[in-house]
Design a protein around this motif. Structure first.
Motif, PDB file in Angstrom:
ATOM      1  N   UNK A   1      65.720  -7.605  13.982  1.00 55.90           N
ATOM      2  CA  UNK A   1      64.628  -8.806  14.525  1.00 55.90           C
ATOM      3  C   UNK A   1      64.922 -10.081  13.571  1.00 55.90           C
ATOM      4  N   UNK A   2      64.210 -11.149  14.173  1.00 57.57           N
ATOM      5  CA  UNK A   2      64.095 -12.196  13.606  1.00 57.57           C
ATOM      6  C   UNK A   2      63.004 -12.408  12.365  1.00 57.57           C
ATOM      7  N   UNK A   3      62.996 -13.442  11.732  1.00 56.15           N
ATOM      8  CA  UNK A   3      62.011 -13.857  10.604  1.00 56.15           C
ATOM      9  C   UNK A   3      60.756 -13.790  11.437  1.00 56.15           C
ATOM     10  N   UNK A   4      60.598 -14.526  12.485  1.00 58.28           N
ATOM     11  CA  UNK A   4      59.514 -14.750  12.984  1.00 58.28           C
ATOM     12  C   UNK A   4      58.741 -13.624  13.828  1.00 58.28           C
ATOM     13  N   UNK A   5      59.483 -12.416  13.860  1.00 60.53           N
ATOM     14  CA  UNK A   5      58.748 -10.887  14.387  1.00 60.53           C
ATOM     15  C   UNK A   5      58.280 -10.141  13.308  1.00 60.53           C
ATOM     16  N   UNK A   6      58.502 -10.660  11.947  1.00 62.61           N
ATOM     17  CA  UNK A   6      58.214  -9.629  10.997  1.00 62.61           C
ATOM     18  C   UNK A   6      56.840  -9.082  11.184  1.00 62.61           C
ATOM     19  N   UNK A   7      55.847  -9.900  11.129  1.00 66.07           N
ATOM     20  CA  UNK A   7      54.500  -9.532  11.086  1.00 66.07           C
ATOM     21  C   UNK A   7      54.286  -8.685  12.356  1.00 66.07           C
ATOM     22  N   UNK A   8      54.604  -8.989  13.510  1.00 65.82           N
ATOM     23  CA  UNK A   8      54.531  -8.100  14.817  1.00 65.82           C
ATOM     24  C   UNK A   8      54.926  -7.006  14.583  1.00 65.82           C
ATOM     25  N   UNK A   9      55.895  -6.816  14.071  1.00 65.02           N
ATOM     26  CA  UNK A   9      56.787  -5.488  13.874  1.00 65.02           C
ATOM     27  C   UNK A   9      56.196  -4.636  12.833  1.00 65.02           C
ATOM     28  N   UNK A  10      55.661  -5.215  11.947  1.00 70.21           N
ATOM     29  CA  UNK A  10      55.297  -4.515  10.724  1.00 70.21           C
ATOM     30  C   UNK A  10      53.817  -3.700  11.147  1.00 70.21           C
ATOM     31  N   UNK A  11      53.191  -4.347  12.374  1.00 67.09           N
ATOM     32  CA  UNK A  11      51.871  -3.587  12.846  1.00 67.09           C
ATOM     33  C   UNK A  11      52.423  -2.379  13.658  1.00 67.09           C
ATOM     34  N   UNK A  12      53.581  -2.115  14.174  1.00 71.97           N
ATOM     35  CA  UNK A  12      53.860  -1.100  14.936  1.00 71.97           C
ATOM     36  C   UNK A  12      53.602   0.294  14.398  1.00 71.97           C
ATOM     37  N   UNK A  13      53.037   1.164  14.992  1.00 75.14           N
ATOM     38  CA  UNK A  13      52.924   2.449  14.331  1.00 75.14           C
ATOM     39  C   UNK A  13      54.329   3.171  14.332  1.00 75.14           C
ATOM     40  N   UNK A  14      54.289   3.798  13.111  1.00 74.22           N
ATOM     41  CA  UNK A  14      55.353   4.912  12.586  1.00 74.22           C
ATOM     42  C   UNK A  14      56.798   3.941  12.380  1.00 74.22           C
ATOM     43  N   UNK A  15      56.646   2.879  11.761  1.00 68.19           N
ATOM     44  CA  UNK A  15      57.824   1.977  11.721  1.00 68.19           C
ATOM     45  C   UNK A  15      57.723   1.497  10.150  1.00 68.19           C
ATOM     46  N   UNK A  16      58.887   0.836   9.790  1.00 72.71           N
ATOM     47  CA  UNK A  16      58.897   0.174   8.625  1.00 72.71           C
ATOM     48  C   UNK A  16      60.040  -0.987   8.728  1.00 72.71           C
ATOM     49  N   UNK A  17      59.872  -1.921   7.706  1.00 73.50           N
ATOM     50  CA  UNK A  17      60.950  -2.933   7.981  1.00 73.50           C
ATOM     51  C   UNK A  17      61.996  -2.800   6.547  1.00 73.50           C
ATOM     52  N   UNK A  18      63.005  -3.279   6.889  1.00 72.45           N
ATOM     53  CA  UNK A  18      64.235  -3.250   5.818  1.00 72.45           C
ATOM     54  C   UNK A  18      64.915  -4.408   5.959  1.00 72.45           C
ATOM     55  N   UNK A  19      64.811  -5.300   4.816  1.00 75.99           N
ATOM     56  CA  UNK A  19      65.356  -6.527   4.533  1.00 75.99           C
ATOM     57  C   UNK A  19      66.755  -6.401   3.655  1.00 75.99           C
ATOM     58  N   UNK A  20      67.783  -7.180   4.190  1.00 77.77           N
ATOM     59  CA  UNK A  20      68.996  -6.950   3.511  1.00 77.77           C
ATOM     60  C   UNK A  20      69.620  -8.340   3.515  1.00 77.77           C
ATOM     61  N   UNK A  21      70.435  -8.590   2.751  1.00 78.15           N
ATOM     62  CA  UNK A  21      71.083  -9.976   2.539  1.00 78.15           C
ATOM     63  C   UNK A  21      71.834 -10.414   3.850  1.00 78.15           C
ATOM     64  N   UNK A  22      72.019 -11.526   4.232  1.00 79.44           N
ATOM     65  CA  UNK A  22      72.731 -11.945   5.321  1.00 79.44           C
ATOM     66  C   UNK A  22      73.967 -12.828   4.802  1.00 79.44           C
ATOM     67  N   UNK A  23      74.741 -13.295   5.635  1.00 77.04           N
ATOM     68  CA  UNK A  23      75.808 -14.249   5.595  1.00 77.04           C
ATOM     69  C   UNK A  23      75.462 -15.675   5.935  1.00 77.04           C
ATOM     70  N   UNK A  24      74.357 -15.983   6.162  1.00 78.77           N
ATOM     71  CA  UNK A  24      73.889 -17.217   6.887  1.00 78.77           C
ATOM     72  C   UNK A  24      73.197 -18.139   5.719  1.00 78.77           C
ATOM     73  N   UNK A  25      73.484 -19.423   5.808  1.00 77.75           N
ATOM     74  CA  UNK A  25      72.581 -20.338   4.842  1.00 77.75           C
ATOM     75  C   UNK A  25      72.218 -21.579   5.777  1.00 77.75           C
ATOM     76  N   UNK A  26      71.084 -22.290   5.295  1.00 74.70           N
ATOM     77  CA  UNK A  26      70.531 -23.581   5.909  1.00 74.70           C
ATOM     78  C   UNK A  26      71.078 -24.433   4.851  1.00 74.70           C
ATOM     79  N   UNK A  27      71.107 -25.866   5.419  1.00 72.39           N
ATOM     80  CA  UNK A  27      71.569 -27.027   4.590  1.00 72.39           C
ATOM     81  C   UNK A  27      71.290 -28.133   5.261  1.00 72.39           C
ATOM     82  N   UNK A  28      71.105 -29.265   4.236  1.00 72.95           N
ATOM     83  CA  UNK A  28      71.373 -30.527   5.050  1.00 72.95           C
ATOM     84  C   UNK A  28      72.405 -31.259   4.882  1.00 72.95           C
ATOM     85  N   UNK A  29      73.110 -31.710   6.028  1.00 70.08           N
ATOM     86  CA  UNK A  29      74.338 -32.203   6.190  1.00 70.08           C
ATOM     87  C   UNK A  29      74.286 -33.692   5.950  1.00 70.08           C
ATOM     88  N   UNK A  30      74.951 -34.362   4.933  1.00 71.44           N
ATOM     89  CA  UNK A  30      74.783 -35.689   4.716  1.00 71.44           C
ATOM     90  C   UNK A  30      76.129 -36.301   5.177  1.00 71.44           C
TER      91      UNK A  30
END
Length: 542
Positions: free
Chosen positions: A264-293
């Motif tokens: 799931x995406x970051x924006x889905x976290x809260x909604x999915x945290x409320x799903x019965x009998x579920x849990x969230x697992x976070x782990x590192x990604x290979x993606x990063x954000x930056x400002x290109x100059x």
């Protein structure tokens, strides 16, 4: 081997043009710590069926995998000569070891002799040769650019199978990244002739992986545990892959307990945290954000100015407000999960006072009291103001842009935020008709820094900030010819030090990837390369 990607470059391009330890949190009354302790205390159970999701793009032919998600699914069924681990290192798979000759052009693979196809036939070098033959046939018959299709084969001069346990590849010129490019699944030689005859799309084959195909329909694929698997056999007995038209439909299926695991995406976290009998697992990604100059702009040409700008941006606040802290601040393109990560590369802490002092020392002053810094560069006086482009559909990037504009205003730098659709933004950046833009990148497991940072990529490549540093170019050239892992690591460490010092991009943060799981699924330990890498350790509560 990758039909959709021209080596690392197109892997990067594909994800770029799409618009750290694991942390566990559990919905319901039990805390994440309780869940962790329960998982440790319970003994894994053999058996059960897990329900996974795939999109309708899934092609069961490993040489026609459309994207990374599909490749991950297919890794349950098919294996390559080698595989990539969670740090981006090459590990043995169907080849138990290999050697590279002193010229760097001949690779001799010693194949495992205890491997069976799901059909019961013995795996041999003839199967590898037949797969390589098929790749060449696909290149010849391709209607698109054959240079881009299976681009790694452009450097393959010849290959042969001198005996059942040996496969040899001869390259035209040395390529230290060759092993990273041949991770795609090998197909049985006995199946390839029938495939040619049928010319079928979506064809499936016997594989050598830990699961084998039992049945398939238009909306599901059933796999069963490979009881003859040469390596550790999975605890899970059966995998039911349900096919969905899109990701949103798959998410709904998870919420109704029809599937057990979904990314799931970051924006889905809260909604999915409320799903019965579920849990969230976070782990590192290979993606990063930056400002290109755009470094051709005199405002940004001095690395000291770029350092002062970054020092004046509260990246921790951006991390908290855009993705609720689920990620980490980054100082360069190589992320902490990687074998090539340099922990000693320069880190710039947020310090507004020091940033203001640094800019003043560099000659930037508000001479007319309008709140905007000014400086004469050459014969021209410049006001420190610029346009920051953001793709309108990305709310997190817009929020980051707002924080950046607010922080820099306090330093006397005026930022105008301009919302564009993605194609407009992309066009401006690639044609270098921009001042600054917020973007994201995802590097391949084996980082090819040349794509972003080599001066040779400025004219027609993806160094769209026009960054040029001869010292770095020399290091990148040595990386391209280095065949020793320790030497390559030292060179990548040096490259990281140069990049974190020069800051051709203002690096922001790397968001975590997130899995939503049914609580009956245990033992999951995904990595940034493949969510199913430790599938043999997964087990199901009965």
């Amino acid at each position: 081997m990758n039909k959709k990607a021209a080596g690392v470059i197109l892997i990067i391009l594909t994800i770029f043009f799409s618009g750290a330890c694991s942390n566990l949190s559990k919905s319901g009354s039990q805390s994440s710590n309780v869940e962790n302790e329960l998982s440790k205390a319970e003994k894994p159970i053999s058996g059960g069926t897990i329900n996974l999701a795939a999109m309708s793009s899934l092609n069961l032919d490993p040489l026609n995998a459309a994207n990374e998600d599909d490749k991950n699914i297919l890794s349950l069924i098919y294996e390559g000569l080698v595989k990539v681990d969670g740090q981006g290192k090459i590990q043995p798979a169907l080849a138990e070891n290999w050697r590279i000759d002193e010229t760097g052009t001949t690779y001799t693979f010693n194949l495992r002799q205890d491997v069976k196809w799901h059909s019961g036939e013995s795996f041999s070098s003839n199967d590898v040769k037949a797969t390589f033959d098929r790749v060449r046939e696909l290149k010849k018959s391709a209607k698109s650019n054959t240079q881009a299709l299976f681009a790694e084969f452009n450097n393959v001069q010849s290959y042969d199978a001198p005996n059942a346990a040996t496969f040899v590849v001869h390259l035209y010129k040395p390529d230290p990244d060759f092993l990273n490019k041949i991770t795609c699944g090998i197909i049985p030689a006995s199946s390839i002739e029938s495939l040619k005859a049928s010319n079928a799309s979506g064809q499936s084959f016997a594989g050598t992986g830990s699961f084998e195909i039992v049945s398939k329909t238009s909306d599901s694929i059933t796999l069963k545990r490979n009881e003859s698997y040469y390596d550790k056999k999975p605890y899970i007995k059966e995998v039911n892959i349900k096919i969905f038209p899109d990701k949103e439909t798959a998410k709904e299926a998870f919420m109704s307990s029809s599937i057990d695991v979904i990314e799931i995406g970051q924006e889905d976290y809260d909604k999915f945290s409320e799903v019965k009998d579920s849990y969230m697992l976070q782990y590192p990604s290979r993606y990063f954000e930056f400002v290109a100059l755009n470094l051709t702009n005199p405002l940004f040409s001095d690395a000291n100015v770029r350092q002062a700008m970054l020092m004046g941006i509260d990246r921790n606040r951006i991390l908290q407000d855009t993705i609720w802290g689920r990620g980490l601040i980054v100082d360069g393109p190589i992320l902490p999960y990687s074998w090539a990560f340099n922990p000693n590369a320069q880190h710039i802490e947020y310090n507004k006072k020091l940033a203001a002092e640094k800019l003043e020392e560099l000659g930037w002053k508000d001479e007319n009291g309008d709140g905007i810094l000014e400086k004469t560069i050459g014969t021209k006086k410049y006001k420190f103001e610029f346009e920051l482009l953001v793709n309108a559909s990305d709310s997190a990037r817009y929020q980051a842009a707002s924080h950046i504009a607010e922080d820099l205003k306090e330093l006397g730098i005026s930022v105008k935020i301009t919302n564009l659709n993605w194609e407009e933004l992309r066009s401006k950046v690639m044609s270098k008709k921009y001042e600054a833009a917020i973007m994201g990148w995802k590097l391949a497991p084996n980082p090819d820094l040349g794509v972003m940072f080599s001066s040779s990529e400025i004219k027609n490549g993806y160094n769209f900030v026009s960054y040029s540093n001869k010292e770095l170019d020399d290091v990148l050239n040595k990386i391209q010819t280095s065949r020793d892992e320790n030497n390559k690591k030292e060179l990548l460490y040096k490259a990281s030090e140069i990049i974190s010092r020069d800051l051709p991009y203002l690096f922001l943060y790397s968001p975590n990837d997130i899995l939503a799981l049914n609580t009956r699924v245990q033992g999951v330990n995904p990595n940034p390369i493949n969510v199913f890498y430790n599938i043999s350790e997964w087990w199901l509560k009965q």
